[in-house]
Scaffold this active site. Structure first.
Site, PDB file in Angstrom:
ATOM      1  N   LEU A   1       0.824  -1.201   0.000  1.00 62.53           N
ATOM      2  CA  LEU A   1       0.000   0.000   0.000  1.00 62.53           C
ATOM      3  C   LEU A   1       0.862   1.256   0.000  1.00 62.53           C
ATOM      4  CD1 LEU A   1      -2.919  -0.831   2.472  1.00 62.53           C
ATOM      5  CD2 LEU A   1      -3.030  -0.623  -0.004  1.00 62.53           C
TER       6      LEU A   1
ATOM      7  N   ASP B   1      10.119   2.910   7.277  1.00 65.54           N
ATOM      8  CA  ASP B   1       9.938   1.466   7.335  1.00 65.54           C
ATOM      9  C   ASP B   1      11.118   0.903   8.109  1.00 65.54           C
ATOM     10  OD1 ASP B   1       9.151  -1.266   6.707  1.00 65.54           O
ATOM     11  OD2 ASP B   1       8.052  -0.407   5.012  1.00 65.54           O
TER      12      ASP B   1
ATOM     13  N   LEU C   1       0.511   3.237   8.012  1.00 68.13           N
ATOM     14  CA  LEU C   1       0.330   1.916   7.424  1.00 68.13           C
ATOM     15  C   LEU C   1       1.238   0.882   8.087  1.00 68.13           C
ATOM     16  CD1 LEU C   1       0.460   2.919   3.632  1.00 68.13           C
ATOM     17  CD2 LEU C   1      -1.583   2.707   5.064  1.00 68.13           C
ATOM     18  N   GLY C   2       2.170   1.331   8.918  1.00 69.12           N
ATOM     19  CA  GLY C   2       3.194   0.461   9.467  1.00 69.12           C
ATOM     20  C   GLY C   2       2.664  -0.554  10.465  1.00 69.12           C
ATOM     21  N   GLY C   3       3.457  -1.603  10.698  1.00 67.79           N
ATOM     22  CA  GLY C   3       3.076  -2.660  11.626  1.00 67.79           C
ATOM     23  C   GLY C   3       2.934  -3.989  10.909  1.00 67.79           C
TER      24      GLY C   3
ATOM     25  N   ASN D   1     -10.613  -4.778   7.689  1.00 66.56           N
ATOM     26  CA  ASN D   1     -11.874  -5.517   7.732  1.00 66.56           C
ATOM     27  C   ASN D   1     -11.814  -6.653   8.749  1.00 66.56           C
ATOM     28  OD1 ASN D   1     -11.510  -8.289   5.956  1.00 66.56           O
ATOM     29  ND2 ASN D   1     -10.190  -6.658   5.186  1.00 66.56           N
TER      30      ASN D   1
ATOM     31  N   TYR E   1      -4.505 -10.159  14.889  1.00 67.19           N
ATOM     32  CA  TYR E   1      -4.275  -9.005  14.017  1.00 67.19           C
ATOM     33  C   TYR E   1      -5.500  -8.097  14.003  1.00 67.19           C
ATOM     34  CZ  TYR E   1      -4.120  -6.449   9.607  1.00 67.19           C
ATOM     35  OH  TYR E   1      -4.175  -5.470   8.646  1.00 67.19           O
TER      36      TYR E   1
ATOM     37  N   SER F   1      -9.872  -5.129   0.505  1.00 68.67           N
ATOM     38  CA  SER F   1      -8.864  -5.866  -0.267  1.00 68.67           C
ATOM     39  C   SER F   1      -8.346  -4.934  -1.348  1.00 68.67           C
ATOM     40  CB  SER F   1      -9.486  -7.115  -0.900  1.00 68.67           C
ATOM     41  OG  SER F   1     -10.144  -7.906   0.073  1.00 68.67           O
TER      42      SER F   1
END
Length: 226
Positions: free
Chosen positions: A13, A32, A69-71, A110, A134, A163
């Site tokens: 992403l 990152d 978005l990290g992790g 989701n 998660y 998705s």
């Protein structure tokens, strides 16, 4: 907006999003745990483990918005989820509180509502039903976002990403698909909105079949096109 931080910028992403963000942000700070070596002239890279509170504070200082978005992006052991997703997300919000309260886009999932049945349409009031450790970490992140807005005024939007791939690849994705183009326009809408509070939006395109209703988030001004 002058400077946007993207954590997890080396992932799928983040890599997809970089060109889009660079078109409306003056500069982009990429982060990152592995090096990114192809930085454009208006990009800079800062390696940062999200579990390191001091490193995250330095990472956030001076930015005007954060795309988090990290992790860990898939199911893993509790210890891995604890450091990357729980501690890491806390460090991002706490650093933002101390650094002028830049708005945060939090990449939820989701999987935070994955144990609802497919015949149930979900909206902004639907309860969490995480389907994994998660997914549970994403519930925590959304609640953290609410807490930091209510107590400290840090604005955010939690995006329950469906998705996000160039095209759907199976039947399930016919309902959960989010096109990269729609994801890009959503991010820009999040940082262009006059206010967000602690909002949540389902990250999904305008699919014929859908399980998620975004009427509660229309004030963000985002409408999927694909």
């Amino acid at each position: 907006m002058s400077k946007i931080l993207i954590t997890g910028a080396g992932g799928g992403l983040g890599t997809s999003l970089r060109k889009s963000v660079a078109s409306w942000a003056d500069s982009v700070r990429l982060s990152d745990v592995t090096d990114i070596t192809d930085c454009a002239p208006n990009e800079e890279f800062v390696a940062c483990p999200l579990g390191d509170k001091d490193a995250v504070q330095a990472l956030v200082d001076g930015v005007d918005g954060i795309v988090h978005l990290g992790g860990m992006s898939i199911e893993d052991t509790f210890e891995t989820i604890l450091d990357s997703n729980l501690r890491g997300t806390y460090h991002i919000f706490e650093a933002a509180r101390k650094a002028g309260k830049p708005r945060i886009m939090f990449a939820s999932s989701n999987h935070a509502i994955g144990f609802h049945t497919r015949d149930t349409e979900l909206n902004g009031d639907s309860p969490f039903r995480p389907d994994s450790l998660y997914g549970l970490s994403k519930c925590y992140g959304e609640l953290l976002a609410r807490y930091y807005y209510d107590k400290f005024g840090v604005e955010s939007v939690s995006v329950r990403i469906g998705s996000c791939f160039p095209e759907p690849v199976d039947r399930r994705m016919l309902a959960t698909w989010l096109s990269p183009t729609d994801f890009d326009s959503m991010i820009q809408a999040i940082f262009s909105a006059p206010r967000t509070g602690a909002a949540m939006i389902y990250g999904v395109s305008d699919n014929l079949e859908t399980w998620w209703n975004n009427d509660h988030a229309r004030f963000l001004g985002w409408k999927p096109r694909d």
